[in-house]
Every structure is written in C-alpha cells, then in structure tokens.
Design an enzyme around this catalytic site. Structure first.
Site, mmCIF file in Angstrom:
data_model
loop_
_atom_site.group_PDB
_atom_site.id
_atom_site.type_symbol
_atom_site.label_atom_id
_atom_site.label_comp_id
_atom_site.label_asym_id
_atom_site.label_seq_id
_atom_site.Cartn_x
_atom_site.Cartn_y
_atom_site.Cartn_z
ATOM 1 N N ASP A 273 -5.711 97.268 60.315
ATOM 2 C CA ASP A 273 -5.545 98.094 58.957
ATOM 3 C C ASP A 273 -6.584 97.688 57.942
ATOM 4 O O ASP A 273 -7.435 96.900 58.135
ATOM 5 C CB ASP A 273 -3.989 97.627 58.601
ATOM 6 C CG ASP A 273 -3.394 98.676 57.426
ATOM 7 O OD1 ASP A 273 -4.200 99.801 56.920
ATOM 8 O OD2 ASP A 273 -2.198 98.571 57.276
HETATM 9 C C1 BGC Z 1 -2.529 101.172 54.964
HETATM 10 C C2 BGC Z 1 -2.447 102.102 56.310
HETATM 11 C C3 BGC Z 1 -3.525 103.279 56.180
HETATM 12 C C4 BGC Z 1 -4.830 102.516 55.317
HETATM 13 C C5 BGC Z 1 -5.801 103.411 55.447
HETATM 14 C C6 BGC Z 1 -3.573 100.909 54.536
HETATM 15 O O1 BGC Z 1 -3.406 100.371 53.079
HETATM 16 O O2 BGC Z 1 -1.368 100.204 55.287
HETATM 17 O O3 BGC Z 1 -1.208 102.581 56.790
HETATM 18 O O4 BGC Z 1 -3.708 103.902 57.179
HETATM 19 O O5 BGC Z 1 -4.558 101.883 54.380
HETATM 20 O O6 BGC Z 1 -5.604 104.293 54.118
#
Ligand code: BGC
Length: 778
Positions: A273
């Site tokens: 993530d």
């Molecule tokens: C979130 C993800 C997301 C990623 C990209 C993160 O903060 O937890 O779900 O895909 O950001 O934006």
C-alpha cells in the site's frame, strides 16, 4: 559523386553499427524476460521494484507517463522496452482527475455503488457486469491496473473504510470480489485485490499491530482473499499497512509467499500500500522502509516509491545483502504483468467510455443492493399520488454517493433523493424543499471548505447539522402531504474510524427530527419512511418502532436518488440482503471490548480476542439478539421454500443441495437462498452455523417456482485446526440449513461424513507472539 557515395557508405556503416548495439539491448516482449532483467543495472533493478511517482530516480529523464489523478505507476525503462504501467484507484469506479490544465474536455468516471452496496445484491452475475463497466473505464482512460477490489472483513462496524469492503463474512466477500475481478479483467486490464490482510481499522493504520490467531487469520481474514484469488487470478495483490503478530504484512513471507503463492497459486505481483512499511507519515521523507525484508518476503513493488528506498536497494543489490534471486523474481513478476497490460500493447484508448450505458448499470446495481429493513402494513411500495411528499433530512438534498479518500470517484453528477423522486414523477412539497435547499448548500459549502483545509481527500467527513424545523411547519406538512420521507446520512473514509456517538448512534438533532415527524404524521394516519444513506452500520433498535418503513440505500453511486425511487415506487422489488449484522447495541460486538487497541491514547496493539467469532458467527452462537440479522432483507412479495434434497446423505467428494423457491405473494421478485452449515465440533469449537453457499433466483412472477442447487465441497466442511496446521473436516453429522436470512431458516437436512478428512495440510504461519500466547492462556 564519389564523395557522395563515400558519405552514404559511412552513414550506412554507422547506422548498421548502431543497430547492432540496439539489437544487443534486450527488449521486453521480444527477448526472454530473464535476458531483459540481466541487462539491468543495479539502479534500474532498484527502480523496477519501486513505484515511479516519487522516488526521483528518473534514470533516463523520461517524462512521467501517468494519467492525471492516477495513484501511481511502475517505473519505465525505455532502452529495454519497458513502459510504465498506470495504477489508478477504485473500488467504486476509477478515480482520476476530472479536469486537466488547458484542456476543455472532462474526464469524469462513473461512481458505482460502494462495496457494502454491491455485496448486498448477493448477485455475482450483476457484480461481474459492474466490473466489466468499471474495467472498460480503466482501459479507455489509459490506465492498466485498478487498485480494487477491497475486501477486508467488517470486524467492527466503526471501521472508517467498511463501506469499501463487503461483509463480515468471508464467503460473500470472496465471491463478490471474484466476480468483480473477472468483470474488470475481462477488458484486458488488471486489478489489485486489497488490503492483504487484516486491515481492519484506520486509526494508526501505518503502525498498528494486530494480534490474531492462526485460525482466525485462515478462516476469517484470509478466506475471502483465498476464494477470490483462486477463482479469478487478480493481476496483483496489495499488501496492507498493518502488522500481524509483530511483523508488517508487507514483510511477512508466510503471508506473501507461502500462503499466497505456494498454497493458493497466485501468479501476479504484490505491491505495498502507499508507504506501507513506514511507521508514520513523519518518517517517510527521512527513512526507507525495510525494503529488503519486503522484497525477501515477496512484496515485489513498493508504492509509491521513495528516493531513500532506492538508495538502500541499490546498495543492497551491489553488496549482495539482498538475494539476487528474490530481486530477479520480483522484477520478473512485475514484467510478466506489464507485458499483459494495455500500455505495453500500445492500446489506443479513446478517453470517452460510454458513461451513459454505465449510468444504467450503476442504477441497477444500486437498486438491487438496497435492503428493505422494515415495511409495516405494506407502507411500501408507494404510488405517485396527487398529494405531495414531504422530504425531510438534510441528506435528502445532499445525497451521498460514495465515501471519501482514495475510494472516492470523480463523477459528473450525483442524483439526490429529491431529484430521484421528481424524476419518478412524485410531487414534492416545494415549500419544505425551499427551506432545506439554501441551508444545505450553505452547510455543504462550509464542510467542503473545512475538508479542503484539513487534509483534502484524507480529511474526515463530519456529520452536518439538521435543519431545525418549527413544530408548526412539521404539523402543517403532516396536514398537507401524503407521506414523510426522512433521510439519515453518514459518510466516512480512509484515515479515520467512525465514532460511537453521533455516528453509530443517531445524533440528538436526528432523533428529534424523527420524533417530531413521526408524531405529526402518525397523528394524521400518514406514513413515515426512513432512507439510510450510509456506508456502514448504524444503530436502529431504539428508533425503528417509530417509523413505518426503512430502506438501506447505502452509498449508492451517482444514480442514487433514482435507485431509491425505483425501490419506493415498486418499479423494482427490493431483493438486497444485509452482508453484516445490525446490532442492538454497539457493545454487543465482541470486538468492541478492544476496538482500536491499547494504549487507548495512542493504540499500538489490538488483540483479536473474539477469534473466529466475528459478526453473526458470534451473535448466533451466543444467542445475542440483534436489530437486523446477517442475511436479512424484506421483499414486497413472499417466498416459500420446499422440497429440500441432497444428492446423497453420505458425503463422498461433494454433495448437492437443492430446494424449490416459490413466489407466494402478489408481486414479482427475486430471493437469495442462503446455505448455512452446522458442523460437528469435537476437535475444535465451531459457530452454530456458517454461510457456505448462496444463490439468487431469477425474477419470479407470483406463483412461479425455481429450483436452486448449491454444491458443498470438502473444504466447505472443514475448520482450521491450529495444532495440526490443517483444514480438517470432522467426521459426524452435518446439518444443512437453507434460509432467507441467518435467523430465518426455512428448510434443513442432514448428511454424514463417515471419516475425518484432513483436507489440506498447510504451512505453519502467523506464529503466536507473546501477547497472543498470554491471550490464549487466559
Ligand atoms: C489506500 C489504498 C489506495 C492507495 C493509493 C492508500 O492510502 O489505503 O487503498 O489504493 O492509497 O491511492
């Protein structure tokens, strides 16, 4: 003349030489991948393992190739023929910037219903269609991989991201995800199933340490991923932020390699993530995550990619402190995915997906996910009449289509409840609307300015105050209007969890509105309908008796108002069922005891003391009364179940259960048959019953019947037995219960398993840490 020839000859020689050099540089897609990898410098290798967005490693000075608003991309190496794959957020549609500088064109995407709404349809065919539409927008807007679906389990109703997720039950989560992935990927673009795994709270999400037993991991928190991955092979998996039993999930080899790849056969790549593996946002600019451990564990790509991570990796690749096999394996997996992507195939996207066609799909999906909780004396459906509808509640005028954060889609429009009712030809009390509209506009503006100032997309949405209406106004409406509709709204999103007061429970201004409207309208013998425009569960037990009808509309996407009107008018007969429990009291959830963890002032550790007893597994086993149980949802018609049959009363390889469903009411409708299994519990304790299958009927006309069949395989009979590291189906009698909800069992039948069956021996994983050992010994 001769001079000219000499010149031409020299030019020819130089060109041939250059071509020779170019030919020696392996090209992705033309040469074997390992040749391409071997041609990479340590710097290039490190770059391939990091997202291209922020690490500053612009090795060959190429412009960033991202689509505006996309979350990130992989690193391009032009000389090796490697393009940058574009990764864009979901899950409720593709998240992009709708406007671009110096470009009059709009790049709006369709906002589809959020995860809870999709799961509430229990309709895998429909979800596949939703996935196909979303995937088409991904492809036509020039992206390669959608960062979706999100399938973490609703361990506790206050998780701020539950709206993105599907259910408290892993079977429904896994099946819905599998269909979504199939649909999206049918376009030749990828998905990233997330957040792997046990990402069950937003508070301190970058550092929280979740202490979970191996059994709860296997049966509850991983099982949905297992189903989706085995059934639909997502191109990628996104590891989660949290730790499990002391180690970041992005650094857990047992999770990312032993289980995901060896046991489940996952073939794609794993990405972290965004900033996964960093202890805090403050540490991002000044440290690198533990990239070596991440790669060695099987987390192939670190997103979004930071300069210090690059430096650390280059050093480790050069001095051999990271295994070259792991590095090459990770790069290979990334390249194998890039080869499949539209950017590699030079797909000419048109930037004009068919938003109109997709609006029809989102409307249908949202309608099918709506759950009718209450319908006293057939208050609904409600036909258009000459008298106006009194529309109360600020959310009616400012309907919420989706949650906040990365899951928020930039759609072209969103149909409010008011507009939906008008579109369906209902007459609206305009004077009441005129009181609300300026108030709502003002509050909405204040809220959006506040959010803008406090973190933009990551700012926590706040409940807006209700308009205080004089009693005399409400009484007048009760005299002049035919019916009252009150919308209660809740929004939440990434980076924060929901609150108990004024969020899970109604706020005082909402209670007062409900009380006053119900009293005034009931005094005139008129009905009151509540629409819940919510992403996750709220308390209903204390107020449900005051109203005649309750419809959970969820956060239904951009066509929300129209979808609600389809249900209210009876154009569509409700067939949604709850994929989670609506409890009587927040504290009834076993996870409430340690929600957010310890120390309370700044939680670091959370103990999952409830083990596998999450949601209905707990409430049913321990006889805790609920307001609306798992699987619950009413229809405008009735269904009778009859003729339950088993293919055999002794389990061999599998058993087929069939039942006939008959529409005994007066309206056409669909029913979801739910199969719950009670298994013998000698080796280990078990919930009284667990969902092991479901099937939605076609639309049945009054009097029509359909026979549905559900197959149980041996793994459906098995529980995870920790001291044997195995899924084991115990010998004995199994009871199959078919019902319309988890409490409304209509038919049951038994079969026997004559011998204990060790279904699967697996890796030992998630070794108990000290905290868990202590928890287990208590
Ligand atoms: C979130 C993800 C997301 C990623 C990209 C993160 O903060 O937890 O779900 O895909 O950001 O934006």
């Amino acid at each position: 003349m001769i001079k000219g020839k000499i010149k031409a000859f020299i030019l020819f020689a130089v060109l041939s030489h250059l071509q020779g050099i170019a030919q020696k540089t392996p090209q992705l897609g033309k040469d074997p991948i390992d040749k391409v990898i071997n041609a990479m410098t340590p710097e290039e290798k490190a770059s391939m393992l990091l997202g291209s967005e922020m690490h500053g490693a612009t090795l060959d000075n190429q412009p960033r190739l991202l689509v505006p608003g996309a979350a990130g991309g992989t690193f391009p190496i032009k000389r090796l023929g490697i393009p940058a794959a574009v990764l864009a957020d979901g899950p409720a549609g593709i998240r992009l910037d709708p406007k671009r500088p110096n470009d009059p064109k709009n790049y709006y995407a369709t906002a589809f219903p959020v995860g809870t709404a999709l799961a509430s349809t229990w309709n895998t065919t429909l979800i596949e269609e939703v996935g196909r539409a979303i995937g088409n927008e991904v492809k036509e807007y020039g992206a390669d991989i959608l960062l979706a679906p999100a399938i973490n389990i609703h361990r506790n109703p206050l998780n701020g991201r539950n709206f993105e997720y599907y259910s408290e039950d892993p079977l429904i989560a896994g099946e819905i995800a599998a269909s979504y992935i199939k649909g999206v990927q049918s376009n030749g673009v990828g998905t990233s199933i997330k957040h792997f795994a046990a990402n069950n709270q937003e508070t301190n999400r970058l550092s929280i340490n979740e202490h979970i037993s191996q059994r709860a991991m296997r049966e509850i928190y991983l099982r949905g991923f297992e189903t989706a991955i085995k059934k639909s092979q997502p191109w990628t998996v996104m590891s989660s932020y949290n730790k499990v039993n002391g180690t970041y999930t992005s650094e857990r080899k047992d999770l990312l390699s032993d289980i995901l790849r060896e046991e489940w056969g996952f073939k794609g790549f794993v990405m972290s993530d965004w900033f996964g593996g960093y202890e805090s946002f403050e540490s991002i600019g000044t440290t690198a995550s533990n990239v070596i451990a991440q790669i060695e564990a099987g987390n192939d790509l670190m997103m979004p990619g930071m300069k210090l991570q690059h430096e650390k990796l280059v050093q480790a690749i050069k001095d051999g402190t990271i295994s070259s096999v792991s590095v090459n394996n990770s790069i290979r997996r990334i390249l194998e995915t890039i080869i499949k992507s539209p950017v590699f195939k030079k797909y000419k996207y048109n930037n004009s997906p068919d938003l109109k066609a997709h609006a029809a799909i989102t409307r249908q999906a949202a309608t099918e996910g709506m759950v009718l909780l209450k319908n006293e004396n057939n208050a609904l459906p409600y036909s258009v009449s000459n008298l106006p509808v009194a529309v109360f509640g600020i959310t009616s005028y400012n309907f919420i289509s989706g949650g906040t954060g990365s899951g928020d889609v930039n759609e072209a429009y969103s149909v409010s409840l008011l507009d939906g009712l008008k579109n369906a030809n209902y007459k609206i009390d305009q004077k009441l609307a005129d009181l609300y509209i300026p108030f709502v506009q003002d509050e909405a503006k204040k809220e959006s300015e506040r959010r803008e100032k406090s973190g933009g997309i990551l700012a926590v949405p706040k409940k807006m105050p209700e308009l205080e209406l004089e009693n005399s106004v409400i009484k007048e409406k009760a005299n002049t209007c035919d019916i009252a509709i009150i919308t209660i709204g809740r929004n939440s999103g990434e980076n924060a969890d929901r609150q108990i007061s004024e969020d899970f429970y109604l706020a005082q201004d909402e209670i007062s509105l409900l009380n006053k409207v119900s009293k005034a309208f009931h005094a005139q013998n008129k009905k009151v309908i509540v629409i819940l425009n919510i992403g996750g569960v709220i308390e209903t037990a204390s107020w449900k008796d005051k109203v005649d009808g309750i419809v959970v509309a969820w956060l239904p996407g951009q066509e929300g108002g129209n979808s609600v009107a389809d249900i209210l008018s009876g154009k569509v007969n409700p067939s949604g069922k709850l994929p989670m429990t609506f409890v009587n009291d927040y504290n009834n959830h076993p996870s409430a005891a340690n929600w957010l963890g310890t120390p309370a002032s700044n939680p670091k550790d959370v103990s999952y003391e409830e083990g596998i007893y999450v949601g209905y597994r707990f409430f049913n086993t321990y006889g805790v009364k609920t307001s609306y149980e798992f699987g619950y949802g009413k229809s405008y018609t009735d269904f009778k179940y009859s003729n339950i049959k088993l293919s055999s009363t002794t389990f061999e390889n599998e058993v087929t259960v069939s039942v006939t469903v008959t529409n005994t009411g007066s309206k056409a409708g669909k029913e979801t048959v739910q199969l719950y299994l009670s298994a013998p519990a000698v080796l280990v304790d078990k919930p009284t019953h667990e969902l092991k299958g479901f099937a939605k009927t076609n639309i049945l006309k009054p009097g029509d019947s359909q026979t549905v069949s559900l197959i149980l395989k041996i793994k459906d009979l098995a529980s995870f037995v920790e001291n044997k590291n195995a899924w084991i189906a115990e010998k004995g009698t199994y009871s199959v219960q078919l019902g319309s909800s988890s409490n409304d069992i209509r038919q049951s039948i038994e079969f026997n398993l004559n011998q204990e069956n060790i279904v699967e021996k697996v890796h030992a994983a998630f070794r108990l840490d000290e905290q868990l050992k202590e928890m287990h010994s208590n």
